[in-house]
Write an enzyme that holds these catalytic residues in place. Structure first.
Site, PDB file in Angstrom:
ATOM      1  N   GLY A 290       0.783  -1.236   0.000  1.00  0.00           N
ATOM      2  CA  GLY A 290       0.000   0.000   0.000  1.00  0.00           C
ATOM      3  C   GLY A 290       0.813   1.283   0.000  1.00  0.00           C
ATOM      4  O   GLY A 290       0.314   2.323   0.412  1.00  0.00           O
TER       5      GLY A 290
ATOM      6  N   ASN B  94       1.567   2.967  -2.589  1.00  0.00           N
ATOM      7  CA  ASN B  94       0.884   3.880  -3.528  1.00  0.00           C
ATOM      8  C   ASN B  94      -0.322   4.537  -2.873  1.00  0.00           C
ATOM      9  O   ASN B  94      -0.585   5.715  -3.101  1.00  0.00           O
ATOM     10  CB  ASN B  94       0.471   3.142  -4.809  1.00  0.00           C
ATOM     11  CG  ASN B  94       1.631   3.060  -5.794  1.00  0.00           C
ATOM     12  OD1 ASN B  94       2.004   4.057  -6.399  1.00  0.00           O
ATOM     13  ND2 ASN B  94       2.221   1.874  -5.915  1.00  0.00           N
TER      14      ASN B  94
ATOM     15  N   MET C 277      -3.647  -7.365  -7.587  1.00  0.00           N
ATOM     16  CA  MET C 277      -3.064  -8.421  -8.393  1.00  0.00           C
ATOM     17  C   MET C 277      -4.089  -9.392  -8.999  1.00  0.00           C
ATOM     18  O   MET C 277      -3.743 -10.516  -9.348  1.00  0.00           O
ATOM     19  CB  MET C 277      -2.009  -9.182  -7.572  1.00  0.00           C
ATOM     20  CG  MET C 277      -0.929  -8.278  -7.002  1.00  0.00           C
ATOM     21  SD  MET C 277      -0.225  -7.113  -8.214  1.00  0.00           S
ATOM     22  CE  MET C 277       1.165  -8.065  -8.779  1.00  0.00           C
TER      23      MET C 277
ATOM     24  N   ASN D  30      -5.023   1.862 -13.474  1.00  0.00           N
ATOM     25  CA  ASN D  30      -4.075   0.970 -12.795  1.00  0.00           C
ATOM     26  C   ASN D  30      -2.672   1.541 -12.919  1.00  0.00           C
ATOM     27  O   ASN D  30      -2.349   2.200 -13.901  1.00  0.00           O
ATOM     28  CB  ASN D  30      -4.121  -0.415 -13.476  1.00  0.00           C
ATOM     29  CG  ASN D  30      -3.131  -1.397 -12.862  1.00  0.00           C
ATOM     30  OD1 ASN D  30      -3.019  -1.499 -11.641  1.00  0.00           O
ATOM     31  ND2 ASN D  30      -2.403  -2.128 -13.708  1.00  0.00           N
TER      32      ASN D  30
ATOM     33  N   HIS E  70       1.234   0.291 -13.176  1.00  0.00           N
ATOM     34  CA  HIS E  70       2.006  -0.933 -13.435  1.00  0.00           C
ATOM     35  C   HIS E  70       3.499  -0.588 -13.480  1.00  0.00           C
ATOM     36  O   HIS E  70       3.885   0.410 -14.092  1.00  0.00           O
ATOM     37  CB  HIS E  70       1.546  -1.566 -14.761  1.00  0.00           C
ATOM     38  CG  HIS E  70       2.264  -2.845 -15.057  1.00  0.00           C
ATOM     39  ND1 HIS E  70       1.939  -4.032 -14.428  1.00  0.00           N
ATOM     40  CD2 HIS E  70       3.305  -3.115 -15.882  1.00  0.00           C
ATOM     41  CE1 HIS E  70       2.758  -4.977 -14.866  1.00  0.00           C
ATOM     42  NE2 HIS E  70       3.593  -4.456 -15.744  1.00  0.00           N
TER      43      HIS E  70
HETATM   44  C1  GAR Z   1       3.507  -1.448  -7.316  1.00  0.00           C
HETATM   45  O1  GAR Z   1       4.840  -1.402  -7.702  1.00  0.00           O
HETATM   46  C2  GAR Z   1       2.595  -1.609  -8.499  1.00  0.00           C
HETATM   47  O2  GAR Z   1       3.064  -0.975  -9.639  1.00  0.00           O
HETATM   48  C3  GAR Z   1       2.583  -3.100  -8.681  1.00  0.00           C
HETATM   49  O3  GAR Z   1       2.500  -3.585  -7.358  1.00  0.00           O
HETATM   50  C4  GAR Z   1       3.196  -2.694  -6.494  1.00  0.00           C
HETATM   51  C5  GAR Z   1       2.311  -2.391  -5.316  1.00  0.00           C
HETATM   52  O4  GAR Z   1       2.999  -1.663  -4.346  1.00  0.00           O
HETATM   53  N1  GAR Z   1       1.493  -3.518  -9.483  1.00  0.00           N
HETATM   54  C6  GAR Z   1       1.544  -4.508 -10.376  1.00  0.00           C
HETATM   55  O5  GAR Z   1       2.513  -5.215 -10.545  1.00  0.00           O
HETATM   56  C7  GAR Z   1       0.243  -4.710 -11.152  1.00  0.00           C
HETATM   57  N2  GAR Z   1       0.453  -5.537 -12.306  1.00  0.00           N
HETATM   58  P1  GAR Z   1       2.270  -0.987  -3.127  1.00  0.00           P
HETATM   59  O6  GAR Z   1       1.330  -2.021  -2.526  1.00  0.00           O
HETATM   60  O7  GAR Z   1       3.367  -0.624  -2.187  1.00  0.00           O
HETATM   61  O8  GAR Z   1       1.529   0.222  -3.626  1.00  0.00           O
END
Ligand code: GAR
Length: 353
Positions: free
Chosen positions: A172, A174, A252, A269, A271
């Site tokens: 989390g 982001n 995911m 989203n 990525h």
């Molecule tokens: C992030 O780096 C995001 O870009 C990636 O998961 C991470 C979540 O981090 N998403 C993907 O790979 C989607 N295909 P967070 O939970 O610390 O925000």
């Protein structure tokens, strides 16, 4: 009167001597609402006296942003002490009440119903175990929170920002960057709800820490897919929270029709690659293995095909000599934390209609 730790240690000892039990709970209690009142009554009913530990003004500011608390600690204490259910109030600094729990060693620790025994903070859980405190999770009054009250008031006065529903399966960071941008005033938005398919995901804990409604939705039997009933549940919860933009931040699972149709053109989203290169899992590692000189992140609209919707914007990140998957991902995440709040702000301003 606001109590000291010494007062409460003595009080705990006295109660104990009479075979009675001290209940402890903590929170900001900035703008009291019916959810609080019922919760405190229920907490008091668990034992013979109730201590409410309230966050100091600095710690509320740290948790909720500038402009909070609306009421000072002494005012909040006065309001709480006016309730029949509250016997003692104490003020604490920092995000957690761990040191108070260690000192007071309450017989019972009561927590709001948006937590489960599993999702309590591990530091607090450890302190409670050492203190021999019994943990009780109280019933939850949905939709009642100070944050929701303020959002409703802002909406009435036309000052509310775009309502976000954030979906995530991971830690989390982001979500944290979105909340930080809201807090410092650079993003006029409100996180109305956070939903995860992982019960103990960090993103849910962060949401709770910020007083944001957090919901776990059981993904169903299949490891990599989200059952149709779960998709419908997510749609339902987003609708109930009046969400205007759905933000997948480390979510995911693939979203399908129920959510995508209901929020057409309003699901984005983030990525961790320069799409269309490196779709799917651990995209930063894929970039390293492929020997890319440049990686980065992409914000795109979501379709029911993995990482394939229309690209909104990308931010490049150079791959450095000696990068490990972890070091590259960390730098990509720094870029994500700038890009995602910025795109949400543009979306709110009507840029993608
Ligand atoms: C992030 O780096 C995001 O870009 C990636 O998961 C991470 C979540 O981090 N998403 C993907 O790979 C989607 N295909 P967070 O939970 O610390 O925000």
């Amino acid at each position: 009167m606001i109590r000291t730790v010494t007062d409460l240690v003595t009080c705990r000892g006295e109660l104990d001597g009479r075979g009675k039990q001290l209940v402890f709970t903590n929170g900001c209690f900035d703008l009291l609402h019916v959810g609080h009142v019922r919760y405190l009554q229920e907490a008091r009913g668990l034992g013979d006296a109730l201590v409410v530990a309230i966050n100091s003004d600095n710690s509320v500011r740290e948790l909720k942003g500038e402009g909070r608390p609306l009421n000072s600690a002494s005012e909040r204490a006065e309001v709480l002490l006016g309730l029949e259910s509250v016997d003692y109030v104490i003020v604490f600094d920092g995000k957690r009440a761990t040191s108070l729990i260690e000192a007071i060693r309450p017989h019972i620790y009561a927590k709001g119903g948006d937590y489960t025994a599993e999702t309590l903070n591990s530091e607090e859980k450890e302190a409670l175990a050492l203190a021999g405190s019994r943990i009780e999770i109280l019933s939850h009054v949905p939709g009642k929170s100070t944050t929701a009250l303020l959002a409703a008031a802002n909406e009435q006065s036309g000052q509310g920002g775009i309502k976000l529903g954030v979906l995530g399966s991971g830690s989390g960071t982001n979500l944290e960057s979105i909340l930080a941008a809201i807090k410092d005033g650079t993003l006029n938005a409100e996180v109305a709800i956070v939903i995860s398919d992982v019960e103990d995901a960090g993103i849910l804990e962060r949401a709770r820490d910020h007083g944001v409604e957090s919901v776990y939705v059981d993904p169903g039997e299949r490891a990599n897919a989200l059952a149709m009933s779960s998709q419908k549940q997510i749609k339902q919860r987003l609708r109930e929270a009046n969400v205007e933009l759905v933000v997948c931040a480390g979510f995911m699972k693939i979203l399908r029709e129920p959510v995508l149709e209901s929020f057409a053109g309003r699901v984005i989203n983030i990525h961790p690659s320069l799409l269309p290169r490196h779709k799917g899992l651990r995209a930063w590692e894929q970039a390293l293995h492929a020997g890319d000189a440049v990686s980065g992140c992409t914000v795109h609209f979501v379709t029911d095909e993995l990482d394939s919707g229309e690209i909104i914007r990308q931010q490049e990140v150079a791959v450095e000599q000696g990068d490990t998957p972890e070091s590259l991902h960390a730098r990509i995440q720094e870029a994500e934390h700038q890009l995602l709040p910025m795109i949400i702000g543009e979306f709110a301003a009507g840029a993608f209609k």
